[in-house]
Design a protein around this motif. Sequence first.
Motif, PDB file in Angstrom:
ATOM      1  N   ILE A 116       0.890  -1.178   0.000  1.00 47.76           N
ATOM      2  CA  ILE A 116       0.000   0.000   0.000  1.00 47.76           C
ATOM      3  C   ILE A 116       0.925   1.224   0.000  1.00 47.76           C
ATOM      4  CG2 ILE A 116      -1.770   1.284   1.274  1.00 47.76           C
ATOM      5  CD1 ILE A 116      -2.451  -1.376   2.733  1.00 47.76           C
ATOM      6  N   ALA A 117       0.656   2.157  -0.874  1.00 45.71           N
ATOM      7  CA  ALA A 117       1.519   3.355  -0.930  1.00 45.71           C
ATOM      8  C   ALA A 117       1.373   4.162   0.352  1.00 45.71           C
ATOM      9  CB  ALA A 117       1.135   4.203  -2.129  1.00 45.71           C
ATOM     10  N   PRO A 118       2.475   4.535   0.982  1.00 41.21           N
ATOM     11  CA  PRO A 118       2.369   5.344   2.207  1.00 41.21           C
ATOM     12  C   PRO A 118       1.780   6.724   1.900  1.00 41.21           C
ATOM     13  CG  PRO A 118       4.655   4.679   1.779  1.00 41.21           C
ATOM     14  CD  PRO A 118       3.857   4.299   0.585  1.00 41.21           C
ATOM     15  N   PRO A 119       1.194   7.387   2.908  1.00 40.63           N
ATOM     16  CA  PRO A 119       0.619   8.721   2.649  1.00 40.63           C
ATOM     17  C   PRO A 119       1.687   9.676   2.113  1.00 40.63           C
ATOM     18  CG  PRO A 119       0.055   7.948   4.844  1.00 40.63           C
ATOM     19  CD  PRO A 119       1.036   6.977   4.306  1.00 40.63           C
ATOM     20  N   SER A 141      12.906  13.700  10.918  1.00 42.55           N
ATOM     21  CA  SER A 141      13.236  12.936  12.120  1.00 42.55           C
ATOM     22  C   SER A 141      14.719  12.563  12.125  1.00 42.55           C
ATOM     23  CB  SER A 141      12.353  11.683  12.161  1.00 42.55           C
ATOM     24  OG  SER A 141      12.775  10.819  13.140  1.00 42.55           O
ATOM     25  N   ILE A 142      15.239  12.123  10.959  1.00 37.49           N
ATOM     26  CA  ILE A 142      16.652  11.750  10.859  1.00 37.49           C
ATOM     27  C   ILE A 142      17.533  12.982  11.089  1.00 37.49           C
ATOM     28  CG2 ILE A 142      18.457  10.965   9.273  1.00 37.49           C
ATOM     29  CD1 ILE A 142      16.337   9.133   7.982  1.00 37.49           C
ATOM     30  N   LYS A 179       8.786  13.537   6.540  1.00 31.41           N
ATOM     31  CA  LYS A 179       8.724  13.390   8.006  1.00 31.41           C
ATOM     32  C   LYS A 179       9.893  12.539   8.498  1.00 31.41           C
ATOM     33  CE  LYS A 179       3.717  13.751   8.164  1.00 31.41           C
ATOM     34  NZ  LYS A 179       2.477  12.986   8.256  1.00 31.41           N
ATOM     35  N   ILE A 180      10.220  11.490   7.716  1.00 30.60           N
ATOM     36  CA  ILE A 180      11.341  10.620   8.101  1.00 30.60           C
ATOM     37  C   ILE A 180      12.639  11.422   8.050  1.00 30.60           C
ATOM     38  CG2 ILE A 180      12.706   8.606   7.373  1.00 30.60           C
ATOM     39  CD1 ILE A 180      10.008   7.411   6.340  1.00 30.60           C
ATOM     40  N   LEU A 224      17.766  13.944  14.595  1.00 29.34           N
ATOM     41  CA  LEU A 224      18.678  13.081  15.352  1.00 29.34           C
ATOM     42  C   LEU A 224      20.121  13.515  15.141  1.00 29.34           C
ATOM     43  CD1 LEU A 224      17.154   9.544  14.762  1.00 29.34           C
ATOM     44  CD2 LEU A 224      17.214  10.806  16.887  1.00 29.34           C
ATOM     45  N   ILE A 225      20.449  13.974  13.924  1.00 28.05           N
ATOM     46  CA  ILE A 225      21.828  14.405  13.652  1.00 28.05           C
ATOM     47  C   ILE A 225      22.129  15.700  14.399  1.00 28.05           C
ATOM     48  CG2 ILE A 225      23.403  15.260  11.861  1.00 28.05           C
ATOM     49  CD1 ILE A 225      21.803  13.565   9.882  1.00 28.05           C
ATOM     50  N   THR A 260       5.370  11.307   3.719  1.00 35.28           N
ATOM     51  CA  THR A 260       5.940  10.448   4.776  1.00 35.28           C
ATOM     52  C   THR A 260       7.472  10.538   4.770  1.00 35.28           C
ATOM     53  OG1 THR A 260       4.067   8.960   4.537  1.00 35.28           O
ATOM     54  CG2 THR A 260       5.944   8.096   5.724  1.00 35.28           C
ATOM     55  N   TRP A 261       8.064  10.532   3.550  1.00 35.78           N
ATOM     56  CA  TRP A 261       9.525  10.582   3.505  1.00 35.78           C
ATOM     57  C   TRP A 261      10.058  11.882   4.120  1.00 35.78           C
ATOM     58  CZ3 TRP A 261      13.773   8.268   3.928  1.00 35.78           C
ATOM     59  CH2 TRP A 261      14.974   8.934   3.643  1.00 35.78           C
TER      60      TRP A 261
END
Lengths: 146, 167
Positions: B58-61, B71-72, B67-68, B75-76, B64-65
């Motif tokens: 299922i294709a993600p909304p 988030s990454i 947001k990832i 963290l850096i 989404t990338w």
Amino acid sequence: MTKQYPHSVHELYDKYSGMLFGYIYEIVKDTRLAEQHLISFYSNLKEYLDEINADGANTWCQLQRLAKRHLSASFINTTAQTESELVTNYTGNKCLGMMTSEQRHVFCNIYYHGKTVAELAYSLNKPEDIVRKHLKDAFTILKQRA
Amino acid sequence: MNIEEYIESGILEAYVLGVATDAEARELLQLKAQYPQLRYALKELELDMEHIAGEMAIAPPPGTWLKIEESINGLIAMPEVAPQKYKEYNGNGHYKAPADNKEKYIEVESSTDYMRIHKQWKWIFAGVFVLGKIFLACAIYFYLENRQAQQQVQELKSELNHYQAKP
């Protein structure tokens, strides 16, 4: 985080995010929650890139195992599902509809909920060989369908 | 060992899904080194699994990338926490402060002009705004009503005076 592997996480997202989202969605049954898990999973994927990129390892299988571990660590319900729960939860999936109830029970509880063959053999009161056979047959059906 | 029977037993599927026991996994890895057909079957099964997962994808909304990535990057950018400085014990139940005593206090006053509040306040502010509007509407209504009533009283008074003036 992306400094060391500038493209790997993105490449893994491009290639496998749909498969992982579909997999996670089938477990959590909520689009927003599935997205949250997908974000959290990919955000922490760098730690496992060596494991994923190991020689001879199939990337999807590694990702799926990691996703299963991630969901278990997030306290997602991993208790074995009964037949009625499986029918309710997985009716939308045409592939699963082609399986017998026992094949579906074995496949869903192993594939989505990480139950072991021994656990299912005990709950179904059947030998482990039979459970493995059901799993094999379920895969054959899915393979034919795919 | 009949390797075909072994392949058909379902152990490969359990192994690929990560639910095989340690003994089963060890045995499979040993046999894999011995039997090329087992190696081939395992490889094929892994590809099948990938194919099956592709069918169930299922294709993600959208977004989404991003947001990832956020988030990454978060963290850096996170600064490393400096380890707590060593404090020498003076024997009286107290620790001596380090020689460098400049950063003795933690700055608690925020440098930004903005403040963060709980999302629930949004509804409270909306409620206050709506109530304000209702009160304003009521005030205007009663003001107009009152003015009209006063006009009527004035008219009645003038009418009364008019009749009283008549013989």
